[in-house]
Design a protein around this motif. Structure first.
Motif, mmCIF file in Angstrom:
data_model
loop_
_atom_site.group_PDB
_atom_site.id
_atom_site.type_symbol
_atom_site.label_atom_id
_atom_site.label_comp_id
_atom_site.label_asym_id
_atom_site.label_seq_id
_atom_site.Cartn_x
_atom_site.Cartn_y
_atom_site.Cartn_z
ATOM 1 N N HIS A 239 0.824 -1.199 0.000
ATOM 2 C CA HIS A 239 0.000 0.000 0.000
ATOM 3 C C HIS A 239 0.860 1.251 0.000
ATOM 4 O O HIS A 239 1.737 1.412 0.855
ATOM 5 N N ILE A 240 0.630 2.124 -0.980
ATOM 6 C CA ILE A 240 1.298 3.424 -1.041
ATOM 7 C C ILE A 240 0.229 4.501 -0.897
ATOM 8 O O ILE A 240 -0.659 4.615 -1.752
ATOM 9 N N PRO A 241 0.255 5.281 0.160
ATOM 10 C CA PRO A 241 -0.785 6.298 0.376
ATOM 11 C C PRO A 241 -0.669 7.433 -0.637
ATOM 12 O O PRO A 241 0.428 7.835 -1.006
ATOM 13 N N ARG A 242 -1.813 7.938 -1.072
ATOM 14 C CA ARG A 242 -1.812 9.054 -2.021
ATOM 15 C C ARG A 242 -1.348 10.339 -1.352
ATOM 16 O O ARG A 242 -0.619 11.122 -1.948
ATOM 17 N N GLN A 243 -1.782 10.590 -0.142
ATOM 18 C CA GLN A 243 -1.466 11.804 0.613
ATOM 19 C C GLN A 243 -1.872 13.065 -0.144
ATOM 20 O O GLN A 243 -1.084 13.994 -0.334
ATOM 21 N N ALA A 244 -3.140 13.071 -0.565
ATOM 22 C CA ALA A 244 -3.664 14.206 -1.326
ATOM 23 C C ALA A 244 -3.692 15.492 -0.510
ATOM 24 O O ALA A 244 -3.670 16.596 -1.075
ATOM 25 N N ASP A 245 -3.740 15.371 0.817
ATOM 26 C CA ASP A 245 -3.798 16.562 1.657
ATOM 27 C C ASP A 245 -2.544 17.416 1.542
ATOM 28 O O ASP A 245 -2.571 18.620 1.821
ATOM 29 N N LEU A 246 -1.444 16.802 1.093
ATOM 30 C CA LEU A 246 -0.186 17.552 0.982
ATOM 31 C C LEU A 246 -0.225 18.601 -0.110
ATOM 32 O O LEU A 246 0.531 19.583 -0.050
ATOM 33 N N PHE A 268 0.841 10.013 -6.504
ATOM 34 C CA PHE A 268 0.858 10.137 -5.045
ATOM 35 C C PHE A 268 1.878 11.201 -4.674
ATOM 36 O O PHE A 268 2.761 11.554 -5.473
ATOM 37 N N ALA A 269 1.761 11.726 -3.467
ATOM 38 C CA ALA A 269 2.607 12.829 -3.018
ATOM 39 C C ALA A 269 3.488 12.390 -1.855
ATOM 40 O O ALA A 269 3.099 11.540 -1.049
ATOM 41 N N VAL A 270 4.667 12.998 -1.792
ATOM 42 C CA VAL A 270 5.627 12.737 -0.717
ATOM 43 C C VAL A 270 6.114 14.072 -0.178
ATOM 44 O O VAL A 270 6.497 14.956 -0.948
ATOM 45 N N ASP A 271 6.111 14.221 1.128
ATOM 46 C CA ASP A 271 6.599 15.439 1.776
ATOM 47 C C ASP A 271 8.122 15.406 1.814
ATOM 48 O O ASP A 271 8.726 14.530 2.423
ATOM 49 N N GLU A 272 8.755 16.370 1.135
ATOM 50 C CA GLU A 272 10.210 16.446 1.080
ATOM 51 C C GLU A 272 10.785 17.387 2.136
ATOM 52 O O GLU A 272 12.003 17.534 2.246
ATOM 53 N N GLY A 273 9.901 18.058 2.898
ATOM 54 C CA GLY A 273 10.360 19.021 3.886
ATOM 55 C C GLY A 273 10.587 20.393 3.271
ATOM 56 O O GLY A 273 10.667 20.544 2.042
ATOM 57 N N ASP A 274 10.652 21.436 4.116
ATOM 58 C CA ASP A 274 10.875 22.812 3.667
ATOM 59 C C ASP A 274 9.839 23.253 2.649
ATOM 60 O O ASP A 274 10.138 23.960 1.685
ATOM 61 N N ASN A 275 8.571 22.830 2.859
ATOM 62 C CA ASN A 275 7.452 23.203 1.980
ATOM 63 C C ASN A 275 7.617 22.678 0.554
ATOM 64 O O ASN A 275 7.042 23.231 -0.377
ATOM 65 N N LEU A 276 8.401 21.629 0.382
ATOM 66 C CA LEU A 276 8.580 21.007 -0.924
ATOM 67 C C LEU A 276 7.833 19.674 -0.961
ATOM 68 O O LEU A 276 7.950 18.860 -0.046
ATOM 69 N N ILE A 277 7.065 19.494 -2.022
ATOM 70 C CA ILE A 277 6.283 18.278 -2.202
ATOM 71 C C ILE A 277 6.694 17.621 -3.514
ATOM 72 O O ILE A 277 6.796 18.290 -4.553
ATOM 73 N N ARG A 278 6.944 16.321 -3.444
ATOM 74 C CA ARG A 278 7.229 15.551 -4.658
ATOM 75 C C ARG A 278 5.967 14.802 -5.064
ATOM 76 O O ARG A 278 5.371 14.086 -4.270
#
Length: 368
Positions: A239-246, A268-278
């Motif tokens: 399972h890989i979460p979408r994380q749409a809230d990011l 899907f989205a990944v939080d990279e830190g420092d307000n950067l989203i992948r």
């Protein structure tokens, strides 16, 4: 498909259509014709990243280009190059087949093509081929090579044989894709999982390994199956979460809209830190650098960086794959094709939020 495959296919089709009139020149003309649709990239310097996603495999890969481009190409061949050897119908038919086969095998890949552009930007893709498959390309290259040096009918026969083998491999890909898809769907059917949609596509470089992605209400399930797996394999879904809230702040921006369109929602989205989203396009195969690596660390062919503090209309930033250990990645892939362990973690430890629908934290969902 890759440029070498397109050139080889174009050369093979050109030789099939024009060798009696043009000899080996048919190979060269076919190879050039086989690369023409991909020359849409010459306009890249004039386009931003958003426009490039719309443009590539757009108008130059549509059925309108096949029809109109073949007529124009046929006319040019007769008017300026080989008017004494080629008739207009023969020239148009050859160009038509060269362009049509180019677009057809692009349609077979997961990237697909915009068949109706510019009237529609809908992407069409079957996914029965990886973007580069040596078992499809090599027969074409070998047939063309023999045709280029042979002085008798051997060259014609070799080229026809190469095309025939490539066509047989194409039919194999359809058949084994159907078997793989049935295997995945049967495994999922035994689980209490609400699936929105799902798709099965060829693994890297081969039709011996297949990849399945199923969309759920909060993310995706990812699994692999090889023809060399045990007769009753255990299918492991991760399972890989979408994380749409990011990405709530950018969902209405021009840049994210094109990513949503291009990925067809398989992101899907990944939080990279420092307000950067992948944001990652999950349709394309992941590239792990080591066994057991977290999915957040995988490289991807298509991923983009979004700065939540930057203006929404700022141009896209593509994240290019930076594989640390390509030979090790290839070894992991080869092992998986042979029926070995997955080339990601078999313990299910694939990062935060990697839970199964059986509520087993950090473990894969297993079905028999």
């Amino acid at each position: 498909m890759d440029s070498l495959t397109q050139a080889a296919l174009g050369a093979a089709v050109g030789h099939l259509c024009w060798n009696k009139k043009l000899g080996n020149k048919a190979l060269y003309l076919g190879a050039v014709g086989g690369t023409i649709p991909d020359l849409d990239i010459i306009l890249y310097p004039l386009l931003d990243d958003v426009q490039r996603l719309y443009w590539h495999r757009g108008e130059s890969h549509s059925i309108w280009f096949v029809l109109l481009g073949s007529m124009l190409t046929g006319w040019l061949l007769c008017r300026y190059f080989h008017r004494e050897r080629l008739s207009l119908p023969s020239a148009v038919l050859g160009a038509l087949l060269i362009y049509a086969t180019h677009i057809l095998i692009d349609y077979f890949t997961v990237y697909g093509t915009q068949l109706l552009a510019p009237l529609s930007r809908t992407g069409f893709a079957l996914g029965n081929f990886f973007i580069l498959d040596p078992l499809f390309t090599l027969p074409l290259l070998l047939g063309c090579a023999i045709a280029a040096v042979a002085k008798s009918s051997l060259g014609v026969k070799a080229n026809v044989a190469g095309l025939t083998l490539a066509a047989c491999y194409m039919m194999w890909s359809f058949s084994i894709q159907a078997i793989a898809d049935h295997t995945f769907r049967s495994a999922l059917a035994k689980e209490n999982v609400d699936i929105t949609r799902q798709r099965t596509t060829a693994g890297p470089f081969t039709t011996f390994l297949w990849r399945h992605v199923a969309e759920t209400k909060d993310g995706f399930l990812l699994a692999y199956w090889s023809i060399f797996d045990k007769p009753t394999p255990t299918i492991q879904f991760y399972h890989i979460p979408r994380q749409a809230d990011l990405i709530k702040k950018i969902t209405d921006s021009r840049t994210f809209t094109v990513v949503e369109w291009f990925s067809q929602g398989w992101w899907f989205a990944v939080d990279e830190g420092d307000n950067l989203i992948r944001v990652v396009d999950l349709r394309f195969n992941e590239i792990p650098s080591m066994h057991g690596q977290s999915y957040q660390k995988w490289d991807w062919p298509f991923a983009w960086k979004f700065d939540l503090q930057a203006p929404q209309e700022k141009s896209l930033f593509s994240i290019l794959p930076d594989v640390d250990a390509p030979l090790h990645t290839l070894q992991l892939l080869t092992t998986r094709i042979r029926g070995g362990k997955n080339w990601y973690s078999t313990s299910g430890n694939i990062g935060t939020g990697a839970i199964t629908y059986a509520e087993r934290l950090q473990e894969p969902l297993k079905t028999q």
